[in-house]
Motif scaffolding. Structure first.
Motif, PDB file in Angstrom:
ATOM      1  N   GLY A  43       0.789  -1.098  -0.038  1.00  0.00           N
ATOM      2  CA  GLY A  43       0.004   0.095   0.143  1.00  0.00           C
ATOM      3  C   GLY A  43       0.747   1.242  -0.047  1.00  0.00           C
ATOM      4  N   LYS A  44       0.179   2.272   0.116  1.00  0.00           N
ATOM      5  CA  LYS A  44       0.959   3.746   0.010  1.00  0.00           C
ATOM      6  C   LYS A  44       1.716   3.951   1.695  1.00  0.00           C
ATOM      7  N   MET A  45       1.216   3.384   2.631  1.00  0.00           N
ATOM      8  CA  MET A  45       1.683   3.451   3.877  1.00  0.00           C
ATOM      9  C   MET A  45       1.284   2.166   4.773  1.00  0.00           C
ATOM     10  N   ASN A  46       2.566   1.444   5.073  1.00  0.00           N
ATOM     11  CA  ASN A  46       2.299   0.238   5.485  1.00  0.00           C
ATOM     12  C   ASN A  46       2.843   0.087   6.961  1.00  0.00           C
ATOM     13  N   PHE A  47       2.109  -0.796   7.551  1.00  0.00           N
ATOM     14  CA  PHE A  47       2.763  -1.270   8.835  1.00  0.00           C
ATOM     15  C   PHE A  47       3.385  -2.555   8.709  1.00  0.00           C
ATOM     16  N   VAL A  48       4.775  -2.697   8.941  1.00  0.00           N
ATOM     17  CA  VAL A  48       5.192  -3.917   8.886  1.00  0.00           C
ATOM     18  C   VAL A  48       5.809  -4.480  10.296  1.00  0.00           C
ATOM     19  N   ASN A  49       5.163  -5.499  10.492  1.00  0.00           N
ATOM     20  CA  ASN A  49       5.537  -6.342  11.998  1.00  0.00           C
ATOM     21  C   ASN A  49       6.278  -7.578  11.311  1.00  0.00           C
ATOM     22  N   PRO A  50       7.460  -7.683  10.915  1.00  0.00           N
ATOM     23  CA  PRO A  50       7.800  -8.836  10.217  1.00  0.00           C
ATOM     24  C   PRO A  50       8.117  -9.947  11.200  1.00  0.00           C
ATOM     25  N   PRO A  51       8.223 -11.397  10.726  1.00  0.00           N
ATOM     26  CA  PRO A  51       8.521 -12.355  11.562  1.00  0.00           C
ATOM     27  C   PRO A  51      10.056 -12.067  11.868  1.00  0.00           C
ATOM     28  N   PHE A  52      10.399 -12.181  13.117  1.00  0.00           N
ATOM     29  CA  PHE A  52      11.644 -11.806  13.829  1.00  0.00           C
ATOM     30  C   PHE A  52      12.753 -13.154  13.577  1.00  0.00           C
ATOM     31  N   THR A  53      12.197 -14.325  13.131  1.00  0.00           N
ATOM     32  CA  THR A  53      13.058 -15.215  12.754  1.00  0.00           C
ATOM     33  C   THR A  53      13.135 -15.478  11.377  1.00  0.00           C
ATOM     34  N   LYS A  54      13.556 -16.578  10.854  1.00  0.00           N
ATOM     35  CA  LYS A  54      13.889 -16.731   9.495  1.00  0.00           C
ATOM     36  C   LYS A  54      12.743 -17.174   8.665  1.00  0.00           C
ATOM     37  N   ILE A  55      11.455 -17.054   9.175  1.00  0.00           N
ATOM     38  CA  ILE A  55      10.317 -17.497   8.418  1.00  0.00           C
ATOM     39  C   ILE A  55      10.160 -16.309   7.243  1.00  0.00           C
ATOM     40  N   GLU A  56       9.905 -16.995   6.199  1.00  0.00           N
ATOM     41  CA  GLU A  56       9.770 -16.027   4.871  1.00  0.00           C
ATOM     42  C   GLU A  56      10.872 -15.002   4.635  1.00  0.00           C
ATOM     43  N   GLY A  57      11.881 -15.501   5.204  1.00  0.00           N
ATOM     44  CA  GLY A  57      13.346 -14.645   4.859  1.00  0.00           C
ATOM     45  C   GLY A  57      13.363 -13.946   6.042  1.00  0.00           C
ATOM     46  N   GLY A  58      12.665 -13.789   7.153  1.00  0.00           N
ATOM     47  CA  GLY A  58      13.108 -12.980   8.316  1.00  0.00           C
ATOM     48  C   GLY A  58      12.921 -11.388   8.016  1.00  0.00           C
ATOM     49  N   PRO A  59      13.454 -10.511   9.138  1.00  0.00           N
ATOM     50  CA  PRO A  59      13.220  -9.223   8.883  1.00  0.00           C
ATOM     51  C   PRO A  59      13.889  -8.486   7.616  1.00  0.00           C
ATOM     52  N   THR A  60      15.098  -9.357   7.424  1.00  0.00           N
ATOM     53  CA  THR A  60      16.045  -8.563   6.466  1.00  0.00           C
ATOM     54  C   THR A  60      15.192  -8.513   5.142  1.00  0.00           C
ATOM     55  N   ALA A  61      14.548  -9.490   4.885  1.00  0.00           N
ATOM     56  CA  ALA A  61      13.556  -9.861   3.473  1.00  0.00           C
ATOM     57  C   ALA A  61      12.444  -8.579   3.559  1.00  0.00           C
ATOM     58  N   PHE A  62      11.987  -8.311   4.533  1.00  0.00           N
ATOM     59  CA  PHE A  62      11.042  -7.377   4.710  1.00  0.00           C
ATOM     60  C   PHE A  62      11.541  -5.914   4.823  1.00  0.00           C
ATOM     61  N   VAL A  63      12.778  -5.878   5.340  1.00  0.00           N
ATOM     62  CA  VAL A  63      13.279  -4.511   4.954  1.00  0.00           C
ATOM     63  C   VAL A  63      13.783  -4.127   3.715  1.00  0.00           C
ATOM     64  N   ARG A  64      14.194  -5.202   2.921  1.00  0.00           N
ATOM     65  CA  ARG A  64      14.553  -5.116   1.869  1.00  0.00           C
ATOM     66  C   ARG A  64      13.337  -4.690   0.822  1.00  0.00           C
ATOM     67  N   LYS A  65      12.369  -5.472   1.053  1.00  0.00           N
ATOM     68  CA  LYS A  65      10.953  -5.254   0.222  1.00  0.00           C
ATOM     69  C   LYS A  65      10.461  -3.710   0.492  1.00  0.00           C
ATOM     70  N   ALA A  66      10.644  -3.409   1.741  1.00  0.00           N
ATOM     71  CA  ALA A  66      10.349  -1.790   2.120  1.00  0.00           C
ATOM     72  C   ALA A  66      11.045  -0.855   1.523  1.00  0.00           C
ATOM     73  N   ILE A  67      12.156  -1.180   1.183  1.00  0.00           N
ATOM     74  CA  ILE A  67      13.124  -0.056   0.589  1.00  0.00           C
ATOM     75  C   ILE A  67      12.827  -0.271  -0.865  1.00  0.00           C
ATOM     76  N   GLU A  68      12.478  -1.250  -1.574  1.00  0.00           N
ATOM     77  CA  GLU A  68      11.956  -1.559  -2.870  1.00  0.00           C
ATOM     78  C   GLU A  68      10.774  -0.621  -3.036  1.00  0.00           C
ATOM     79  N   GLU A  69       9.912  -0.936  -2.054  1.00  0.00           N
ATOM     80  CA  GLU A  69       8.402  -0.095  -2.154  1.00  0.00           C
ATOM     81  C   GLU A  69       8.829   1.335  -1.986  1.00  0.00           C
TER      82      GLU A  69
END
Length: 130
Positions: A43-69
């Protein structure tokens, strides 16, 4: 998701406070999660509470996606676990300086570290005496 995995939800009063400030329109990490948010538009304004473990790539994957967005003009508020001393520095208004992967030198041989971690510096400016 299985019951063997442990998930932590943000307390509702904290979410309300953040939502009031940021007006979220998308949560890429809802619980229970029924979609792969790393492979979709956010979305335009996202609330991201990523998994803190390696589930789905872990927090790093979600940080990278947020930077991409972010490059697409979208904003994200991301919750991440950090050591207490980092919170103390940020609360004291320290300025964060990313230093990259510092190849620290071994004290005797002076050989650089082979696999350095990412390092940040914190600048605490002295406050005027009263």
């Amino acid at each position: 998701m299985t019951c063997k995995e442990k998930f932590w939800l943000i307390p509702p009063e904290l979410y309300k406070k953040l939502h009031k400030e940021f007006n979220f329109d998308f949560d890429p990490c809802p619980y229970p999660k029924t979609f792969n948010s790393l492979d979709m538009e956010w979305g335009k304004m996202n609330f991201v509470n990523p998994p803190f473990t390696k589930i789905e790539g872990g927090p790093t994957a979600f940080v990278r996606k947020a930077i991409e967005e972010q490059k697409k003009g979208k904003s994200s508020f991301i919750t991440l676990p950090i050591p207490n001393y980092v919170n103390l520095l940020l609360e004291a208004e320290a300025q964060l300086r990313p230093l990259g992967r510092v190849k620290w030198l071994e004290c005797t041989t002076k050989k650089p570290m082979k696999n350095p971690s990412a390092i940040s510096g914190f600048f605490l400016k002295g406050k005027p005496l009263k």
